[in-house]
Enzyme design. Sequence first.
Site, mmCIF file in Angstrom:
data_model
loop_
_atom_site.group_PDB
_atom_site.id
_atom_site.type_symbol
_atom_site.label_atom_id
_atom_site.label_comp_id
_atom_site.label_asym_id
_atom_site.label_seq_id
_atom_site.Cartn_x
_atom_site.Cartn_y
_atom_site.Cartn_z
ATOM 1 N N HIS A 42 -0.952 -0.082 15.175
ATOM 2 C CA HIS A 42 -0.284 1.206 15.249
ATOM 3 C C HIS A 42 -0.148 1.714 16.682
ATOM 4 O O HIS A 42 0.916 2.102 17.133
ATOM 5 C CB HIS A 42 -1.044 2.229 14.395
ATOM 6 C CG HIS A 42 -0.442 3.587 14.469
ATOM 7 N ND1 HIS A 42 -0.885 4.536 15.355
ATOM 8 C CD2 HIS A 42 0.605 4.121 13.819
ATOM 9 C CE1 HIS A 42 -0.150 5.615 15.216
ATOM 10 N NE2 HIS A 42 0.768 5.394 14.292
ATOM 11 N N GLU A 280 6.876 13.453 -4.006
ATOM 12 C CA GLU A 280 5.561 13.187 -3.403
ATOM 13 C C GLU A 280 4.570 12.637 -4.417
ATOM 14 O O GLU A 280 3.383 12.509 -4.125
ATOM 15 C CB GLU A 280 5.019 14.458 -2.737
ATOM 16 C CG GLU A 280 4.982 15.680 -3.633
ATOM 17 C CD GLU A 280 4.485 16.938 -2.911
ATOM 18 O OE1 GLU A 280 3.861 16.829 -1.856
ATOM 19 O OE2 GLU A 280 4.735 18.032 -3.442
ATOM 20 N N ASP A 304 1.213 13.171 0.159
ATOM 21 C CA ASP A 304 0.797 13.008 -1.235
ATOM 22 C C ASP A 304 1.313 11.707 -1.825
ATOM 23 O O ASP A 304 0.625 11.075 -2.623
ATOM 24 C CB ASP A 304 1.274 14.204 -2.078
ATOM 25 C CG ASP A 304 0.345 15.397 -1.910
ATOM 26 O OD1 ASP A 304 -0.876 15.197 -1.996
ATOM 27 O OD2 ASP A 304 0.842 16.514 -1.673
ATOM 28 N N CYS A 351 9.139 14.646 5.226
ATOM 29 C CA CYS A 351 8.419 15.757 5.860
ATOM 30 C C CYS A 351 6.911 15.563 5.935
ATOM 31 O O CYS A 351 6.210 16.414 6.434
ATOM 32 C CB CYS A 351 8.695 17.070 5.138
ATOM 33 S SG CYS A 351 7.846 17.201 3.572
#
Length: 427
Positions: A42, A280, A304, A351
């Site tokens: 990452h 989500e 989520d 988002c």
Amino acid sequence: LLRDVDGPAVLIADELTASLAAQMDWSRVLGFATDAGGRTHHTAILARSLKVPAVVGLRELSGKVSPGTPVIIDGTTGTVTIDPASADIDAAQRRAHRRRPAPGAFDGHDAPPTTQTADGVAIRLEANLERLDDVPAVVEAGAEGIGLFRSEFLLAGQPVERLTEDQQTEIYRDLLTAVGARRVTVRTFDLDERPLARWAGRDRREQRAGRRGVRLGLAHPAVLRTQLRALLRAAPAGQLRVMFPFVTSVEEMRQAVAILDHEAHDLGRAGAVPVGAMVEVPSAALAADLLAREAAFFTVGTNDLIQYTLAVDRTDERLSDFYEPLHPAVLRLLRLVRRAAARRRIDASVCGEMASDPAMIALLIGLGFREFSMTPSAIPVARRLIRDVRASEARRTASAALRLATAAEIEQHLFDALAAGHRAPRA
Ligand code: PEP
Ligand code: MG
């Protein structure tokens, strides 16, 4: 604060998290080195995207370097030299000079509020908002709107009934006015049972994962109705959209929309606001083609979505290694959602934290997303990176990533693709 580093500097840290990276002023950071690294690419993807030299996985480094010590970070050899001799500094400067990208890539706060990829694809950058006090930061960051207003933060722990329709109307009106002509997407209260005095029932231990969001709102329609009425009344003050959190089925969406339509009719505001669904929960993503018929837009909440897809409580640090945005299942769900939205010609934004992560933005563009809502301070970095992305290349990279079997392979592939992109001549 890291955002306020006052000169060209290198960053030595135990770990560089996505949220920290998103908020740094990379025009002043010449390179970085971290103790952590190991399995994940990452951080390396970050360095490649940001075009700064970096060395990761040095274990004890941050304990050995005190602030102000000169260091050489050589990303090519993977070495860090602490307190180097002046001849070494001269040699390193000559090497760095040859590699440095053309200046002028970073334009921070002065950037105009529109963003395009290197091949001319328009990308919309909006901000997530929790506190109304942060509206100036949103505007200053150059956000084109508020892509997610987490309205439950208005309650600040007080019982939901205390916030009356009139009070809420005034708050939403003020918000719409404060952001000028920018679009505002308000998410209805995404609560679980904890802050709700009367909703909580007798036994507070009986709080369960699924009793939240629109599901809880439908179980207590008076609260939902009050909020929707306030939103509808405030709508003429600006460009408002409303969305429901934690939608798990078409039925839930229909029921919530029916309440909104009923109140809109009552107030003479029918059709006044576009109504969307947050995607989500895996069920919403898997049935996105069905849900797309009921929603004017989608907003993908990756926080989520990842937690429920991978069975990882996002607040449980012991599980953080399993919280993996690049898990093939997550990427497949994202592709499903994006395709379903494209077929119905509705907008789909991202988002969750994944959208704020500079290492993920090219991948999300490659998956077809064109709208993102993120922490306000992440916007300048995202804007700079997007201008270097070629959407056509990103699409090829994402398609290839979707054929890989593990997150580690996907990370490696994204990293290699960035390296190849940097070598390729630019038209
Ligand atoms: C999400 O789940 O990704 C999201 C944006 O909502 P929240 O973080 O408020 O749950
Ligand atoms: Mg969420």
